[in-house]
Design a protein around this motif. Structure first.
Motif, PDB file in Angstrom:
ATOM      1  N   ASP A   1       0.831  -1.205   0.000  1.00 49.36           N
ATOM      2  CA  ASP A   1       0.000   0.000   0.000  1.00 49.36           C
ATOM      3  C   ASP A   1       0.865   1.253   0.000  1.00 49.36           C
ATOM      4  OD1 ASP A   1      -2.323  -1.450  -0.017  1.00 49.36           O
ATOM      5  OD2 ASP A   1      -2.643  -1.338   2.141  1.00 49.36           O
ATOM      6  N   GLN A   2       1.974   1.227   0.734  1.00 52.65           N
ATOM      7  CA  GLN A   2       2.839   2.398   0.811  1.00 52.65           C
ATOM      8  C   GLN A   2       3.370   2.786  -0.560  1.00 52.65           C
ATOM      9  OE1 GLN A   2       6.001   2.139   3.687  1.00 52.65           O
ATOM     10  NE2 GLN A   2       7.050   3.943   2.905  1.00 52.65           N
ATOM     11  N   PHE A   3       3.831   1.795  -1.319  1.00 58.74           N
ATOM     12  CA  PHE A   3       4.328   2.083  -2.667  1.00 58.74           C
ATOM     13  C   PHE A   3       3.202   2.552  -3.563  1.00 58.74           C
ATOM     14  CE2 PHE A   3       5.114   0.909  -7.049  1.00 58.74           C
ATOM     15  CZ  PHE A   3       6.410   1.353  -7.273  1.00 58.74           C
ATOM     16  N   ARG A   4       2.068   1.837  -3.552  1.00 59.63           N
ATOM     17  CA  ARG A   4       0.983   2.125  -4.481  1.00 59.63           C
ATOM     18  C   ARG A   4       0.356   3.499  -4.238  1.00 59.63           C
ATOM     19  NH1 ARG A   4      -3.314  -2.049  -4.027  1.00 59.63           N
ATOM     20  NH2 ARG A   4      -4.075  -1.112  -5.963  1.00 59.63           N
ATOM     21  N   LYS A   5       0.363   3.974  -3.012  1.00 59.40           N
ATOM     22  CA  LYS A   5      -0.178   5.306  -2.715  1.00 59.40           C
ATOM     23  C   LYS A   5       0.675   6.419  -3.318  1.00 59.40           C
ATOM     24  CE  LYS A   5      -2.456   4.096   1.629  1.00 59.40           C
ATOM     25  NZ  LYS A   5      -2.386   4.210   3.116  1.00 59.40           N
ATOM     26  N   MET A   6       1.963   6.151  -3.589  1.00 61.07           N
ATOM     27  CA  MET A   6       2.872   7.148  -4.153  1.00 61.07           C
ATOM     28  C   MET A   6       2.845   8.444  -3.342  1.00 61.07           C
ATOM     29  SD  MET A   6       4.607   6.160  -6.844  1.00 61.07           S
ATOM     30  CE  MET A   6       4.701   4.440  -7.347  1.00 61.07           C
ATOM     31  N   GLN A   7       2.800   8.309  -2.016  1.00 63.99           N
ATOM     32  CA  GLN A   7       2.761   9.500  -1.168  1.00 63.99           C
ATOM     33  C   GLN A   7       3.963  10.383  -1.458  1.00 63.99           C
ATOM     34  OE1 GLN A   7       0.236  10.347   1.014  1.00 63.99           O
ATOM     35  NE2 GLN A   7       1.326  12.294   0.952  1.00 63.99           N
ATOM     36  N   MET A   8       3.711  11.666  -1.609  1.00 64.11           N
ATOM     37  CA  MET A   8       4.745  12.585  -2.065  1.00 64.11           C
ATOM     38  C   MET A   8       4.604  13.903  -1.339  1.00 64.11           C
ATOM     39  SD  MET A   8       7.067  11.757  -4.336  1.00 64.11           S
ATOM     40  CE  MET A   8       6.120  10.368  -4.942  1.00 64.11           C
ATOM     41  N   SER A   9       5.483  14.826  -1.644  1.00 61.26           N
ATOM     42  CA  SER A   9       5.398  16.187  -1.138  1.00 61.26           C
ATOM     43  C   SER A   9       5.946  17.114  -2.214  1.00 61.26           C
ATOM     44  CB  SER A   9       6.215  16.336   0.156  1.00 61.26           C
ATOM     45  OG  SER A   9       7.596  16.165  -0.119  1.00 61.26           O
ATOM     46  N   GLU A  10       5.672  18.390  -2.066  1.00 60.37           N
ATOM     47  CA  GLU A  10       6.203  19.357  -3.032  1.00 60.37           C
ATOM     48  C   GLU A  10       7.733  19.363  -2.987  1.00 60.37           C
ATOM     49  OE1 GLU A  10       4.463  20.875  -5.267  1.00 60.37           O
ATOM     50  OE2 GLU A  10       2.497  20.264  -4.494  1.00 60.37           O
ATOM     51  N   GLU A  11       8.310  19.150  -1.791  1.00 58.02           N
ATOM     52  CA  GLU A  11       9.768  19.121  -1.660  1.00 58.02           C
ATOM     53  C   GLU A  11      10.354  17.942  -2.436  1.00 58.02           C
ATOM     54  OE1 GLU A  11       8.006  21.582   1.303  1.00 58.02           O
ATOM     55  OE2 GLU A  11       7.632  19.463   0.862  1.00 58.02           O
ATOM     56  N   THR A  12       9.659  16.797  -2.387  1.00 55.54           N
ATOM     57  CA  THR A  12      10.124  15.633  -3.130  1.00 55.54           C
ATOM     58  C   THR A  12      10.059  15.895  -4.627  1.00 55.54           C
ATOM     59  OG1 THR A  12       9.340  14.189  -1.364  1.00 55.54           O
ATOM     60  CG2 THR A  12       9.842  13.161  -3.469  1.00 55.54           C
ATOM     61  N   LEU A  13       8.989  16.539  -5.077  1.00 56.23           N
ATOM     62  CA  LEU A  13       8.892  16.885  -6.500  1.00 56.23           C
ATOM     63  C   LEU A  13      10.057  17.768  -6.923  1.00 56.23           C
ATOM     64  CD1 LEU A  13       5.097  17.615  -7.137  1.00 56.23           C
ATOM     65  CD2 LEU A  13       6.377  15.519  -7.567  1.00 56.23           C
ATOM     66  N   SER A  14      10.465  18.673  -6.061  1.00 57.07           N
ATOM     67  CA  SER A  14      11.610  19.541  -6.367  1.00 57.07           C
ATOM     68  C   SER A  14      12.876  18.714  -6.567  1.00 57.07           C
ATOM     69  CB  SER A  14      11.819  20.558  -5.244  1.00 57.07           C
ATOM     70  OG  SER A  14      10.711  21.434  -5.146  1.00 57.07           O
ATOM     71  N   LEU A  15      13.046  17.678  -5.737  1.00 54.19           N
ATOM     72  CA  LEU A  15      14.198  16.790  -5.908  1.00 54.19           C
ATOM     73  C   LEU A  15      14.149  16.093  -7.269  1.00 54.19           C
ATOM     74  CD1 LEU A  15      14.605  14.983  -2.455  1.00 54.19           C
ATOM     75  CD2 LEU A  15      16.254  16.512  -3.536  1.00 54.19           C
ATOM     76  N   LEU A  16      12.959  15.673  -7.674  1.00 52.09           N
ATOM     77  CA  LEU A  16      12.831  14.971  -8.953  1.00 52.09           C
ATOM     78  C   LEU A  16      13.150  15.893 -10.126  1.00 52.09           C
ATOM     79  CD1 LEU A  16       9.567  12.874  -8.451  1.00 52.09           C
ATOM     80  CD2 LEU A  16      11.906  12.334  -7.786  1.00 52.09           C
ATOM     81  N   LEU A  17      12.764  17.147  -9.999  1.00 52.95           N
ATOM     82  CA  LEU A  17      12.995  18.104 -11.084  1.00 52.95           C
ATOM     83  C   LEU A  17      14.438  18.563 -11.149  1.00 52.95           C
ATOM     84  CD1 LEU A  17       9.758  20.202 -10.584  1.00 52.95           C
ATOM     85  CD2 LEU A  17      10.271  18.774 -12.564  1.00 52.95           C
ATOM     86  N   ASP A  18      15.146  18.471 -10.026  1.00 51.46           N
ATOM     87  CA  ASP A  18      16.547  18.897  -9.959  1.00 51.46           C
ATOM     88  C   ASP A  18      17.405  17.692  -9.596  1.00 51.46           C
ATOM     89  OD1 ASP A  18      18.763  20.540  -9.978  1.00 51.46           O
ATOM     90  OD2 ASP A  18      18.498  21.210  -7.904  1.00 51.46           O
ATOM     91  N   ALA A  19      17.343  16.675 -10.439  1.00 51.57           N
ATOM     92  CA  ALA A  19      17.974  15.390 -10.134  1.00 51.57           C
ATOM     93  C   ALA A  19      19.496  15.505 -10.094  1.00 51.57           C
ATOM     94  CB  ALA A  19      17.566  14.359 -11.180  1.00 51.57           C
ATOM     95  N   PRO A  20      20.138  14.857  -9.115  1.00 51.61           N
ATOM     96  CA  PRO A  20      21.602  14.897  -9.038  1.00 51.61           C
ATOM     97  C   PRO A  20      22.246  14.005 -10.086  1.00 51.61           C
ATOM     98  CG  PRO A  20      20.715  13.533  -7.277  1.00 51.61           C
ATOM     99  CD  PRO A  20      19.543  14.152  -7.981  1.00 51.61           C
ATOM    100  N   ASN A  21      23.236  14.558 -10.779  1.00 50.11           N
ATOM    101  CA  ASN A  21      24.067  13.784 -11.713  1.00 50.11           C
ATOM    102  C   ASN A  21      23.278  12.906 -12.675  1.00 50.11           C
ATOM    103  OD1 ASN A  21      26.139  14.973 -10.357  1.00 50.11           O
ATOM    104  ND2 ASN A  21      27.091  13.087  -9.650  1.00 50.11           N
ATOM    105  N   GLY A  22      22.193  13.438 -13.189  1.00 47.16           N
ATOM    106  CA  GLY A  22      21.430  12.702 -14.188  1.00 47.16           C
ATOM    107  C   GLY A  22      20.627  11.533 -13.671  1.00 47.16           C
ATOM    108  N   MET A  23      20.476  11.394 -12.358  1.00 47.97           N
ATOM    109  CA  MET A  23      19.641  10.313 -11.823  1.00 47.97           C
ATOM    110  C   MET A  23      18.203  10.489 -12.288  1.00 47.97           C
ATOM    111  SD  MET A  23      20.983   9.751  -7.908  1.00 47.97           S
ATOM    112  CE  MET A  23      19.692   8.558  -7.555  1.00 47.97           C
ATOM    113  N   THR A  24      17.511   9.385 -12.509  1.00 48.32           N
ATOM    114  CA  THR A  24      16.123   9.446 -12.934  1.00 48.32           C
ATOM    115  C   THR A  24      15.212   9.599 -11.718  1.00 48.32           C
ATOM    116  OG1 THR A  24      15.741   7.063 -12.759  1.00 48.32           O
ATOM    117  CG2 THR A  24      16.690   7.886 -14.833  1.00 48.32           C
TER     118      THR A  24
END
Length: 273
Positions: A43-66
């Protein structure tokens, strides 16, 4: 006496360092142990619980990480309703923990990473153009048509309740896997993306063209027009307001079609567009 005190001080300092090292190693092993094949069905994975801060990490990925890699590294440290990534999870911390997790549990790391990549790594754009869109985190809210069930998706509502007025585009590159009428989904199309995610677009008013199963489509390509079809035999319209239902599904060891919450994926797509 002074020599004895000095020796004791050195002994205690070394003991503290060794204890800290063991505690750090134990914490690392515990974090790595939380990554395993069953995670993607949880359930934890499937809920994809997130935050705006986490989205910022995804948009500014370190060293080309996906995005999939970043979320995999964050998973063992997730904190439920407060969001996936803890406040200390900086870009440097992500790189450091990736090395540790892969070192201690490569198979488990790859199992979770493959699940996240199927959901996140092919996203290029938001699925609706030409109007202001609102949507809420309604995954698994109760639905009663055809029997009580959980809502396996997110409904995107246009500013105006006009069928056939707003374009629906593919969020990813991929291949058409399903096409045509479903009683609950109306005119729908399902796209299997390159990393294995299945992206389901439902209640279309019409298709952009005559799609064939197996045909390749590209991110941003028009799939059809937003509508209000479904909840009856083919051609049924007007049983609910015009909207686009987006569902995301992945294959796991336990299921060919496990639904995950699209809400934060759509928020991410908004920021990309």
């Amino acid at each position: 006496m002074r020599n004895n005190r000095f020796s004791m001080t050195i002994f205690l300092a070394v003991l503290i360092l060794i204890s800290s090292w063991f505690a750090s190693l134990l914490y690392q092993r515990q974090a790595a142990g939380m990554l395993h094949a069953d995670v993607v069905d949880s359930d934890q994975f499937r809920k994809m619980q997130m935050s705006e801060e986490t989205l910022s990490l995804l948009l500014d990925a370190p060293n080309g990480m996906t995005p999939g890699e970043i979320l995999t590294v964050c998973y063992p440290f997730s904190s439920g309703a407060s969001g996936l990534a803890p406040s200390w999870m900086s870009k440097n911390a992500i790189l450091s923990w990736r090395r540790r997790l892969v070192h201690d549990n490569q198979n488990g790391y790859l199992s979770v990473k493959n699940g996240y990549e199927a959901v996140w790594d092919d996203i290029v754009c938001f699925p609706v153009t030409g109007t202001e869109i609102t949507f809420e985190n309604s995954w698994m809210f109760e639905r009663i048509y055809g029997g009580i069930r959980g809502h396996e998706g997110t409904d995107l509502m246009p500013a105006e309740n006009l069928s056939g007025a707003f374009s629906v585009v593919s969020m990813t590159d991929g291949a058409v896997e399903k096409i045509g009428w479903l009683e609950q989904g109306g005119y729908r199309i399902g796209i299997r993306s390159e990393n294995g995610g299945y992206f389901y677009y439902a209640h279309l008013d019409s298709y952009a063209r005559e799609f064939a199963v197996g045909e390749l489509v590209y991110a941003g390509e028009r799939l059809g027009m937003m509508g209000d079809t479904g909840y009856g035999p083919e051609g049924t319209r007007g049983q609910f307001d015009v909207h686009l239902h987006v569902g995301i599904y992945i294959r796991t060891d336990l299921s060919e079609e496990t639904s995950v919450n699209p809400y934060w994926v759509l928020r991410y797509a908004q920021l990309l567009s």
